[in-house]
Design an enzyme around this catalytic site. Structure first.
Site, PDB file in Angstrom:
ATOM      1  N   HIS A 132      13.215  83.437   1.760  1.00  0.00           N
ATOM      2  CA  HIS A 132      14.677  83.521   1.683  1.00  0.00           C
ATOM      3  C   HIS A 132      15.006  84.436   0.495  1.00  0.00           C
ATOM      4  O   HIS A 132      14.280  84.446  -0.494  1.00  0.00           O
ATOM      5  CB  HIS A 132      15.213  82.109   1.441  1.00  0.00           C
ATOM      6  CG  HIS A 132      16.699  81.977   1.515  1.00  0.00           C
ATOM      7  ND1 HIS A 132      17.529  82.390   0.501  1.00  0.00           N
ATOM      8  CD2 HIS A 132      17.512  81.455   2.462  1.00  0.00           C
ATOM      9  CE1 HIS A 132      18.786  82.135   0.830  1.00  0.00           C
ATOM     10  NE2 HIS A 132      18.805  81.558   2.021  1.00  0.00           N
ATOM     11  N   ASP A 209       9.631  76.718  -3.218  1.00  0.00           N
ATOM     12  CA  ASP A 209      11.006  76.616  -2.736  1.00  0.00           C
ATOM     13  C   ASP A 209      11.004  75.520  -1.662  1.00  0.00           C
ATOM     14  O   ASP A 209      10.500  75.730  -0.553  1.00  0.00           O
ATOM     15  CB  ASP A 209      11.422  77.984  -2.165  1.00  0.00           C
ATOM     16  CG  ASP A 209      12.755  77.932  -1.422  1.00  0.00           C
ATOM     17  OD1 ASP A 209      13.260  76.831  -1.154  1.00  0.00           O
ATOM     18  OD2 ASP A 209      13.263  79.018  -1.081  1.00  0.00           O
ATOM     19  N   GLN A 212      13.960  73.798   2.500  1.00  0.00           N
ATOM     20  CA  GLN A 212      13.886  73.334   3.886  1.00  0.00           C
ATOM     21  C   GLN A 212      12.924  72.165   4.075  1.00  0.00           C
ATOM     22  O   GLN A 212      12.914  71.538   5.140  1.00  0.00           O
ATOM     23  CB  GLN A 212      13.481  74.498   4.817  1.00  0.00           C
ATOM     24  CG  GLN A 212      14.500  75.615   4.878  1.00  0.00           C
ATOM     25  CD  GLN A 212      15.862  75.151   5.399  1.00  0.00           C
ATOM     26  OE1 GLN A 212      15.988  74.126   6.063  1.00  0.00           O
ATOM     27  NE2 GLN A 212      16.900  75.916   5.094  1.00  0.00           N
ATOM     28  N   CYS A 375      19.308  85.405   5.574  1.00  0.00           N
ATOM     29  CA  CYS A 375      18.934  85.730   4.176  1.00  0.00           C
ATOM     30  C   CYS A 375      17.435  85.950   4.064  1.00  0.00           C
ATOM     31  O   CYS A 375      16.802  85.521   3.078  1.00  0.00           O
ATOM     32  CB  CYS A 375      19.376  84.639   3.205  1.00  0.00           C
ATOM     33  SG  CYS A 375      21.141  84.401   3.162  1.00  0.00           S
TER      34      CYS A 375
HETATM   35  N1  PMP Z   1      15.460  78.877   0.144  1.00  0.00           N
HETATM   36  C1  PMP Z   1      15.496  78.525   1.435  1.00  0.00           C
HETATM   37  C2  PMP Z   1      14.203  78.419   2.188  1.00  0.00           C
HETATM   38  C3  PMP Z   1      16.715  78.253   2.053  1.00  0.00           C
HETATM   39  O1  PMP Z   1      16.737  77.912   3.342  1.00  0.00           O
HETATM   40  C4  PMP Z   1      17.904  78.356   1.302  1.00  0.00           C
HETATM   41  C5  PMP Z   1      19.253  78.093   1.929  1.00  0.00           C
HETATM   42  N2  PMP Z   1      19.425  78.663   3.187  1.00  0.00           N
HETATM   43  C6  PMP Z   1      17.809  78.699  -0.037  1.00  0.00           C
HETATM   44  C7  PMP Z   1      16.573  78.959  -0.591  1.00  0.00           C
HETATM   45  C8  PMP Z   1      19.024  78.808  -0.915  1.00  0.00           C
HETATM   46  O2  PMP Z   1      19.620  77.554  -1.057  1.00  0.00           O
HETATM   47  P1  PMP Z   1      21.026  77.411  -1.808  1.00  0.00           P
HETATM   48  O3  PMP Z   1      21.946  78.384  -1.160  1.00  0.00           O
HETATM   49  O4  PMP Z   1      21.409  75.988  -1.563  1.00  0.00           O
HETATM   50  O5  PMP Z   1      20.796  77.711  -3.234  1.00  0.00           O
END
Ligand code: PMP
Length: 417
Positions: A132, A209, A212, A375
């Protein structure tokens, strides 16, 4: 050092009972029942989370960690109890390892910023091509700023990580490896054991991270053998604007602060400042108290769910979805083919149908999907795609949600071709 303890009794569970706990599931979209399948973006909160936030707002609202009055004491107790819930959910060794953040993105930025100052030319940082942007751009910026090389773990044709050449990517020059535990696009589950083993061989730190992975049941960060674990509350049935970053104690103790200001100091003199130790060094300013209390309630609630039953339910829905998708001509599914080998996040591309059109048509059926690059443009580039449609399943979804999606999808494809 406060230890992480606490018994958890499991709630009796059935999909219907569970759904009744989510007020928003009562609503309709365009006169149709809501079929919400965008849980990987943000999911809903059960009533107990909303009640915990309302109780703070209506009963104890005040600042934390500085109140000399009853409300301040109650607010601080609730706030620190929430930190305890995060620590229990993650199986952290201590509450002192848990920093409240605004979400995963903040956690990555905090870690990248704090680690940057110790980098030297010739060092390398490794991320995967499936990350992401939140776990990609901060590291990329760090590399550009400090003149450090960023290296990529490549992906296979289905978007899962290709670890076959890992020893060529994570070498003695590597200082940090940053990967997601579960991909928000492919639903692939990262083989963290193989990655951490290779990172440890060269003394590199590991950042996970968990955005998910955290929604899919209690975790064990100690067993993961990582150094950092970040996740977001709004994907875990909690409020928006809150998340947590776990940092292994010795690593946390070695890091400089990220933001400075009130709350993160031991002493301030005209000549200089001595910083607080532990998580306090990373929580400058008034924290999002209500949101943290809501996150604690959400994780407490997640810990009462019987995960064996929930996983069987999610897998049954996944099989139903996979079988239905296999009937759609020209559809390419990313990630593993079998339900048991993946998380319930399904991205697919359909020949001659743009994902935005698919999502818009499905919205007319009350089905909420996500369309776009999620993203994850480096991943899209590797796969030669611009966008995909994505369905992501939460604990409250039912076979009616999957049936509505498949029915709408057939009509969408017929309309668009
Ligand atoms: N990492 C992953 C794998 C995600 O799916 C997301 C959110 N789609 C994020 C980071 C970012 O999360 P946040 O917008 O809540 O900071």
């Amino acid at each position: 050092m406060r230890q992480v303890t606490g018994p958890v009794s499991k709630q009796a569970w059935s999909p219907d009972k569970l759904r009744q706990q989510f007020p928003i599931l009562q609503r309709e979209v365009g006169g149709r029942p809501l079929h919400y399948l965008d849980n990987a973006a943000t999911t809903f909160s059960p009533r107990c989370v909303q009640d915990a936030v309302a109780h703070y707002e209506n009963h104890s609202r005040s600042n934390v960690q500085r109140g000399m009055h009853q409300l301040g004491i109650e607010a601080t107790d609730a706030f620190e109890a929430a930190r305890g819930s995060v620590a229990r959910y993650l199986n952290a060794a201590s509450c002192d390892e848990v920093i409240f953040t605004s979400g995963t993105t903040f956690g990555v930025n905090l870690a990248a910023h704090c680690l940057g100052q110790s980098l030297q030319s010739g060092d390398e940082i490794v991320v995967s091509q499936a990350e992401h942007h939140s776990n990609f751009v901060p590291w990329q910026q760090l590399c550009q700023h400090y003149g450090v090389r960023m290296r990529l773990i490549p992906v296979l044709a289905n978007g899962s990580l290709d670890l076959s050449g890992l020893d060529q990517v994570i070498t003695e020059r590597c200082r940090v490896v940053a990967v997601s535990q579960i991909s928000n696009v492919t639903g692939s589950i990262t083989d963290l054991q193989t990655i951490t083993r290779q990172a440890r061989r060269h003394g590199a730190l590991v950042f996970v991270d968990g955005a998910q992975a955290a929604p899919h049941g209690p975790l064990d960060v100690q067993a993961l053998d990582a150094d950092f674990y970040a996740f977001s509350g709004h994907k875990c049935y909690g409020p928006t604007g809150i998340g947590a970053l776990w940092i292994r104690s010795p690593v946390l103790a070695s890091l400089p602060p990220f933001l400075t200001g009130g709350g993160m100091i031991e002493r301030v003199d005209i000549q200089g400042t001595r910083y607080a130790s532990g998580y306090r060094r990373f929580e400058a300013g008034t924290p999002p108290v209500a949101q943290a209390i809501g996150l604690g309630a959400a994780l407490d609630w997640l810990m009462t769910l019987p995960w064996r039953g929930i996983r069987a339910h999610e897998q049954a829905l996944s099989r139903q979805l996979l079988a239905g998708l296999s009937q759609v001509g020209g559809l390419t599914l990313l990630g593993e083919a079998a339900a048991q080998d993946r998380a319930p996040i399904f991205s697919f591309d359909i020949e001659a149908c743009h994902s935005h059109d698919i999502c818009q048509i499905l919205d007319g059926y009350g089905v909420a999907l996500r369309g776009g690059h999620h993203c994850a443009q480096p991943l899209m580039q590797a796969l030669g795609l611009v966008a995909t449609s994505r369905a992501s399943i939460a604990v409250f979804n039912t076979d009616a949600d999957i049936a509505a999606l498949l029915c709408g999808l057939h009509d969408a494809v017929e309309t668009l071709r």
